[in-house]
Motif scaffolding. Structure first.
Motif, mmCIF file in Angstrom:
data_model
loop_
_atom_site.group_PDB
_atom_site.id
_atom_site.type_symbol
_atom_site.label_atom_id
_atom_site.label_comp_id
_atom_site.label_asym_id
_atom_site.label_seq_id
_atom_site.Cartn_x
_atom_site.Cartn_y
_atom_site.Cartn_z
ATOM 1 N N GLU A 63 -105.225 -13.869 74.924
ATOM 2 C CA GLU A 63 -103.884 -14.344 74.600
ATOM 3 C C GLU A 63 -103.124 -13.281 73.824
ATOM 4 O O GLU A 63 -103.622 -12.722 72.839
ATOM 5 C CB GLU A 63 -103.934 -15.621 73.763
ATOM 6 C CG GLU A 63 -102.550 -16.167 73.440
ATOM 7 C CD GLU A 63 -102.580 -17.444 72.611
ATOM 8 O OE1 GLU A 63 -101.498 -17.972 72.314
ATOM 9 O OE2 GLU A 63 -103.688 -17.898 72.257
ATOM 10 N N LEU A 64 -101.901 -12.993 74.273
ATOM 11 C CA LEU A 64 -101.009 -12.093 73.560
ATOM 12 C C LEU A 64 -100.236 -12.882 72.525
ATOM 13 O O LEU A 64 -99.744 -13.981 72.815
ATOM 14 C CB LEU A 64 -100.043 -11.419 74.530
ATOM 15 C CG LEU A 64 -100.558 -10.188 75.288
ATOM 16 C CD1 LEU A 64 -101.791 -10.505 76.114
ATOM 17 C CD2 LEU A 64 -99.460 -9.634 76.190
ATOM 18 N N LEU A 65 -100.148 -12.334 71.310
ATOM 19 C CA LEU A 65 -99.531 -13.046 70.196
ATOM 20 C C LEU A 65 -98.233 -12.366 69.784
ATOM 21 O O LEU A 65 -98.128 -11.135 69.759
ATOM 22 C CB LEU A 65 -100.489 -13.092 69.007
ATOM 23 C CG LEU A 65 -101.868 -13.696 69.293
ATOM 24 C CD1 LEU A 65 -102.778 -13.526 68.085
ATOM 25 C CD2 LEU A 65 -101.747 -15.164 69.672
ATOM 26 N N SER A 66 -97.253 -13.191 69.422
ATOM 27 C CA SER A 66 -95.930 -12.691 69.071
ATOM 28 C C SER A 66 -95.891 -12.201 67.629
ATOM 29 O O SER A 66 -96.724 -12.582 66.794
ATOM 30 C CB SER A 66 -94.890 -13.798 69.269
ATOM 31 O OG SER A 66 -93.594 -13.324 68.995
ATOM 32 N N ASN A 67 -94.924 -11.318 67.321
ATOM 33 C CA ASN A 67 -94.718 -10.825 65.963
ATOM 34 C C ASN A 67 -93.284 -10.358 65.859
ATOM 35 O O ASN A 67 -92.527 -10.389 66.834
ATOM 36 C CB ASN A 67 -95.695 -9.698 65.633
ATOM 37 C CG ASN A 67 -95.506 -8.515 66.559
ATOM 38 O OD1 ASN A 67 -94.548 -7.768 66.424
ATOM 39 N ND2 ASN A 67 -96.404 -8.352 67.525
ATOM 40 N N ASN A 68 -92.887 -9.907 64.684
ATOM 41 C CA ASN A 68 -91.501 -9.476 64.491
ATOM 42 C C ASN A 68 -91.370 -7.963 64.330
ATOM 43 O O ASN A 68 -90.412 -7.465 63.741
ATOM 44 C CB ASN A 68 -90.885 -10.179 63.271
ATOM 45 C CG ASN A 68 -91.648 -9.885 61.993
ATOM 46 O OD1 ASN A 68 -92.648 -9.165 62.020
ATOM 47 N ND2 ASN A 68 -91.197 -10.452 60.886
#
Length: 568
Positions: free
Chosen positions: A25-30
């Motif tokens: 799973e690819l995880l989001s960030n800012n």
């Protein structure tokens, strides 16, 4: 294996994906990523086990990847890769991303994952994909996907992992300003050649004042420069390495101790080991670089823990050079010990370190040191699977350094043994695939047999991690372990710096022959020769030999007779 994106935010400790299937799973960030927002941390489960793959970067034709993926989800995409009817490419943060997938799944399944993520290295070097070819020409590829050294290495060499090709090292061409201020060039020979001799170490050797250390400093400066900038000198072709390690325990060296002044965003691309370190000055509100004998000891503790973490994380990579096992094997060449141990701080909950009480009881010992009792933890290949290495870093006393237990007592090391420990443990802790190690004067404090053991250690480690080393040295013992075309002799004349290679084979060669070629011993009058000349002023060569009696060896007899005939 499923590859998904659900816009789940990345955290310090990320839960594994839902379900029990093998899932990445690819995880989001800012993270801004210089306006492209391409970086995604990952959470991966294979065979019910967490696999730490690290980050991956994805670039779309649209400029902001994270925002574009969110729009795709809102417009009906189910979050599964490959994404239908979309043009994109990706690059992992380091080459071990796919090495781990090959080891935990299979080469075939790793290729499937690379295709789903449209891995740029595979698409360019194996498939010659036109869409990928066009995208790597854009600014987003250079400014975001290829800004870090690890990602550059993954693009250049990741396809070899996926296509099951050998990760053969290449030569490194370097252009530099020599000791006389002129531009010189040198080719470090690491690539394959028509020889069975080992070529993973190159040596710079020459008299003092020929600029060996200066050359290493310039290599570091070139490496820390922004890889996107075109330079007139330095590396003629970007070297196929992911990390540079510098080791120097001279109190006079001035290598960068960190990357604060570097243009690189990838802070993992450079590691320094020596007697200097950075401390913050609260009064001056700026960093201060200081010299301390405590720094190498503390470095070895952090490096040994890094070895544990790497062995835990990468244990499924085929051919992984097990770091703790290697440390034990190599260090026993110089030190007699039963176990490698670290001293623990007092008043810690030892149950936090292990997931098994029996393992805890076997690994932690109470030992008297310096008149006081303390708790020490054994670091060995047998307890790697059970120890919590991240917690260990908080519980260990770093000022004690890496210690050795023998017959229930802590060993006292000589200065040479201590330096050998620093070299072995720190290099093992920092090395990863495609590393270049620069060591300045490794013979400091080492007797000749330890110098040879150091070279042997390097050969073992470098081979396991497809890495290379350059040694700047005065040691003829070291040169005798290196093939002639990997030996670079620096000679200073009145007009120029000459870089040459011995015209004879140095590997296993004659000690005196190497010394004479490198340092010009025949042109230098030695003290014992002047003494012989003085004696021959009052007696013949035969009389001198007779008067010396049993104090003369065969070589000296030959030299006295030759000097008596003016033939020396």
């Amino acid at each position: 294996m499923k590859i998904i994106y659900k816009a789940r935010e990345s955290r310090r400790n990320n839960p594994l994906p839902d379900g029990d299937d093998d899932t990445l799973e690819l995880l989001s960030n800012n993270w801004n990523d210089y306006g492209y927002e391409t970086t995604f941390m990952t959470a991966c489960r294979i065979g019910g086990e967490r696999i730490q793959l690290g980050a991956i970067k994805i670039l779309f034709e649209k400029p902001i990847s994270r925002r574009y993926l969110k729009d795709l989800l809102q417009n009906g995409w189910d979050g599964t890769f490959p994404i239908p009817n979309e043009s994109y490419i990706s690059t992992p943060g380091e080459i071990t991303f796919y090495e781990q997938l090959v080891g935990t799944l299979s080469p075939k399944d790793a290729v499937k994952a690379a295709k789903a993520l449209r891995d740029a290295s595979y698409l360019i070097h194996v498939k010659d994909d036109p869409g990928a070819q066009e995208m790597i020409q854009g600014a987003g590829f250079k400014d975001s996907l290829q800004r870090e050294r690890g990602a550059i290495d993954a693009f250049n060499n990741g396809w070899k992992v996926l296509d099951q090709k050998s990760l053969a090292a290449r030569d490194i061409d370097f252009s530099f300003k020599d000791i006389l201020g002129e531009r010189s060039s040198l080719k470090f020979k690491f690539g394959t050649a028509e020889t069975l001799l080992p070529r993973d170490i190159n040596v710079l050797i020459g008299a003092n004042g020929t600029g060996k250390s200066q050359l290493l400093h310039q290599m570091v400066k070139a490496w820390l420069a922004d890889p996107r900038q075109v330079r007139s000198g330095d590396f003629s072709v970007p070297p196929d390495i992911s990390r540079l390690i510098v080791v120097s325990y001279s109190p006079f060296e001035q290598f960068p101790v960190d990357m604060d002044d570097s243009k690189l965003n990838d802070k993992d691309a450079y590691k320094y080991f020596g007697l200097r370190g950075v401390s913050e000055s609260s009064s001056l509100k700026r960093k201060r670089v200081g010299l301390s004998r405590d720094i190498p000891r503390q470095d070895t503790v952090a490096s040994l823990i890094s070895c544990v973490l790497d062995d835990q994380r990468f244990r499924n990579i085929q051919g992984w050079g097990r770091k703790i096992a290697t440390a034990e094997r190599v260090l026993r060449a110089a030190i007699k010990f039963d176990a490698i141990v670290l001293k623990l701080k007092s008043n810690v909950n030892l149950k936090d370190l292990f997931d098994d009480q029996d393992e805890l009881d076997a690994a932690v010992s109470v030992i008297r040191q310096g008149g006081k009792e303390g708790s020490f933890i054994t670091i060995s290949p047998s307890n790697l699977r059970h120890i919590d290495a991240k917690t260990l870093g908080k519980y260990v006393n770093p000022k004690q350094g890496v210690l050795f237990l023998s017959d229930g007592a802590i060993q006292q090391l000589s200065s040479g043994q201590r330096l050998f420990t620093y070299l072995v443990v720190n290099i093992l802790g920092a090395i990863k695939r495609n590393t270049l190690i620069l060591i300045d004067e490794p013979e400091l404090f080492l007797h000749p047999s330890l110098e040879i053991q150091l070279v042997d250690m390097l050969k073992q480690i470098l081979k396991s991690f497809n890495s290379r080393a350059v040694l700047a040295t005065h040691s003829v013992s070291t040169v005798r372990e290196i093939p002639a075309d990997c030996v670079h002799v620096l000679e200073r004349t009145d007009d120029a710096l000459i870089i040459k290679q011995p015209p004879f084979q140095t590997f296993g060669g004659d000690f005196q022959r190497i010394a004479s070629y490198v340092f010009g011993d025949r042109a230098v009058s030695k003290p014992f020769e002047r003494w012989i000349e003085e004696q021959l002023e009052g007696m013949s060569a035969k009389e001198l030999i007779e008067s010396l009696g049993g104090d003369v060896n065969e070589e000296l007899i030959i030299q006295i007779l030759a000097m008596g005939r003016d033939q020396w």
